[in-house]
Design a protein around this motif. Structure first.
Motif, PDB file in Angstrom:
ATOM      1  N   ALA A 160       0.827  -1.203   0.000  1.00 22.91           N
ATOM      2  CA  ALA A 160       0.000   0.000   0.000  1.00 22.91           C
ATOM      3  C   ALA A 160       0.864   1.256   0.000  1.00 22.91           C
ATOM      4  N   LYS A 161       2.113   1.120   0.442  1.00 21.69           N
ATOM      5  CA  LYS A 161       3.021   2.267   0.526  1.00 21.69           C
ATOM      6  C   LYS A 161       3.774   2.506  -0.776  1.00 21.69           C
ATOM      7  N   HIS A 178       3.562  -4.028 -12.424  1.00 18.79           N
ATOM      8  CA  HIS A 178       2.578  -5.084 -12.696  1.00 18.79           C
ATOM      9  C   HIS A 178       1.136  -4.597 -12.579  1.00 18.79           C
ATOM     10  N   LEU A 179       0.859  -3.849 -11.526  1.00 22.50           N
ATOM     11  CA  LEU A 179      -0.525  -3.488 -11.229  1.00 22.50           C
ATOM     12  C   LEU A 179      -1.210  -2.701 -12.349  1.00 22.50           C
ATOM     13  N   PRO A 180      -0.581  -1.649 -12.921  1.00 25.34           N
ATOM     14  CA  PRO A 180      -1.275  -0.905 -13.977  1.00 25.34           C
ATOM     15  C   PRO A 180      -1.699  -1.793 -15.147  1.00 25.34           C
ATOM     16  N   TYR A 181      -0.864  -2.764 -15.490  1.00 26.81           N
ATOM     17  CA  TYR A 181      -1.217  -3.679 -16.570  1.00 26.81           C
ATOM     18  C   TYR A 181      -2.311  -4.648 -16.140  1.00 26.81           C
ATOM     19  N   LEU A 182      -2.133  -5.275 -14.985  1.00 29.14           N
ATOM     20  CA  LEU A 182      -3.057  -6.322 -14.556  1.00 29.14           C
ATOM     21  C   LEU A 182      -4.460  -5.804 -14.269  1.00 29.14           C
ATOM     22  N   GLN A 183      -4.569  -4.512 -13.932  1.00 27.74           N
ATOM     23  CA  GLN A 183      -5.888  -3.955 -13.650  1.00 27.74           C
ATOM     24  C   GLN A 183      -6.639  -3.527 -14.916  1.00 27.74           C
ATOM     25  N   GLN A 184      -5.970  -3.513 -16.057  1.00 27.44           N
ATOM     26  CA  GLN A 184      -6.668  -3.098 -17.274  1.00 27.44           C
ATOM     27  C   GLN A 184      -6.794  -4.219 -18.317  1.00 27.44           C
ATOM     28  N   THR A 185      -6.128  -5.352 -18.091  1.00 29.59           N
ATOM     29  CA  THR A 185      -6.198  -6.436 -19.061  1.00 29.59           C
ATOM     30  C   THR A 185      -7.351  -7.384 -18.761  1.00 29.59           C
ATOM     31  N   GLU A 197      -6.040  -0.049  -0.703  1.00 25.79           N
ATOM     32  CA  GLU A 197      -5.392   1.081  -1.376  1.00 25.79           C
ATOM     33  C   GLU A 197      -5.596   1.036  -2.889  1.00 25.79           C
ATOM     34  N   PHE A 198      -5.578  -0.165  -3.450  1.00 22.29           N
ATOM     35  CA  PHE A 198      -5.638  -0.288  -4.906  1.00 22.29           C
ATOM     36  C   PHE A 198      -6.985  -0.818  -5.407  1.00 22.29           C
ATOM     37  N   PHE A 199      -7.998  -0.743  -4.555  1.00 23.28           N
ATOM     38  CA  PHE A 199      -9.378  -1.079  -4.936  1.00 23.28           C
ATOM     39  C   PHE A 199      -9.497  -2.497  -5.512  1.00 23.28           C
TER      40      PHE A 199
END
Length: 380
Positions: free
Chosen positions: A14-15, A23-30, A52-54
């Motif tokens: 979360a920090k 990884h997260l920006p890709y994995l949340q939109q694919t 933190e990242f919904f």
């Protein structure tokens, strides 16, 4: 692979962390993957990251064995500091899960060999985070070399600054100070860059290496950005190797230094052939070619001028090569995940496996042996 694969992600903080930036920006939109579980050092930390990242409806764990045994996890992705890779990866392999691990695979060759063999024994799919191979400029360089435009490769020189191990060190990277941790200039920035070199040109034989720890004491910077005394390190801050390309004898020179460049020369890679020269240059912090995209330029030789008989007025201008732009920090990582799902394979992207990682670990071990013994060493 057409069905959506479920990922259990280890190391999302979360920090803020490498996992949250790459990884997260890709994995949340694919639509190819879905994060279904998180594991951190504590369940509370995993829950904080989920909030933190919904990431709604994800399972949260503090134990690597628990996330490995989750039936709603197809792939365990390990995105933590290098010293923890082995302990967090082994339970996932033992559970028969497909596994992604950041580069380096482990602290040393022995651990990498054990994990690679275990993955083979279990028959699982693996991927290693050597995503410089997905960098559009590296993909283009490989395409140009394989097209024959440069002719026979005569020599290549790569120089980079690794950002880490300049005169100061941040509190968050103290784990990289001991050489035993396996998280240093040789394994990380140099390792990513030389893997890109070998991907484009082939493996290197007869390596002669020099390693140096020229700044054994560094100024520590605390979390508040203020000086916090000095710390000792045993990891090297300079690495230089020479050798020859195994597939054709071209001479190879690679040097990496710690810190950042004062002359805006954080990454420079020149490939010289009988018919042309290719130059890749990086921006500030470009020594981390797995994260930052270098420009790429090509100079073709004048067929009427002998290669070694050219006069100064016969020099060819470097021309910029058009290449796809890596739009964000997660670009190369996203292309690696795409390739694992079978997407983009026709565009030069491919899956980099534990076997590829093991070969690079063998190379690094050969570099350590050469530097220690003063001998030429091979790893293939």
């Amino acid at each position: 692979m057409t069905d959506q694969k479920r990922i259990g992600l280890i190391g999302l903080s979360a920090k803020g962390s490498w996992a949250s930036r790459s990884h997260l920006p890709y994995l949340q939109q694919t639509s190819l993957y879905k994060i279904t579980a998180l594991q951190n050092s504590s369940k509370a930390s995993a829950q904080a990251a989920a909030k933190e990242f919904f990431l709604d409806d994800v399972a949260t764990y503090a134990d690597p064995s628990a996330i490995a045994s989750d039936p709603n996890v197809d792939i365990v992705a390990v995105s933590v500091n290098v010293p923890e890779h082995y302990a967090l990866t082994k339970p996932a392999l033992e559970a028969g899960k497909d596994v992604f691990v950041e580069w380096p695979l482990a602290r040393n060759l022995a651990e990498a060999e054990e994990l690679t063999q275990l993955a083979k024994d279990k028959g699982v799919r693996t991927m290693i985070g050597l995503q410089a191979r997905q960098n559009p400029s590296v993909v283009k360089a490989k395409e140009i070399v394989e097209s024959g435009k440069l002719g026979k490769i005569l020599t290549t020189t790569m120089f980079g600054h690794g950002m880490i191990f300049g005169p100061t060190i941040h509190e968050g990277f103290l784990y990289g100070l001991p050489i035993e941790a396996g998280a240093n200039l040789l394994t990380i920035p140099f390792g990513h860059a030389v893997d890109a070199l070998c991907y484009v040109l082939g493996e290197i034989k007869d390596i002669s290496a020099t390693l140096a720890n020229l700044l054994p004491k560094l100024d520590l910077v605390g979390k508040d950005g203020k000086p916090a005394g000095k710390v000792k390190k045993t990891a090297h801050d300079h690495v230089s190797i020479t050798g020859q390309l195994e597939n054709g004898g071209g001479v190879v020179n690679v040097t990496y230094a710690g810190g950042l460049s004062r002359s805006n020369r954080d990454f420079y890679w020149e490939i010289i052939g009988t018919e042309g020269t290719l130059v890749l240059e990086g921006p500030t912090m470009g020594g981390h070619v797995q994260m930052y995209q270098p420009t790429i330029k090509l100079a073709r030789s004048d067929p009427q001028v002998a290669l070694y008989g050219a006069t100064s007025d016969a020099k060819q201008e470097l021309e910029a090569v058009e290449v796809e732009k890596a739009s964000e920090m997660s670009f190369n990582v996203g292309r690696a995940w795409d390739a694992w799902a079978g997407v983009g394979l026709d565009k030069g992207h491919h899956v980099t496996t534990f076997e590829n990682a093991l070969l690079r670990h063998k190379m690094i071990d050969a570099i350590y042996r050469s530097a220690e013994k003063g001998t030429r060493e091979n790893y293939v």
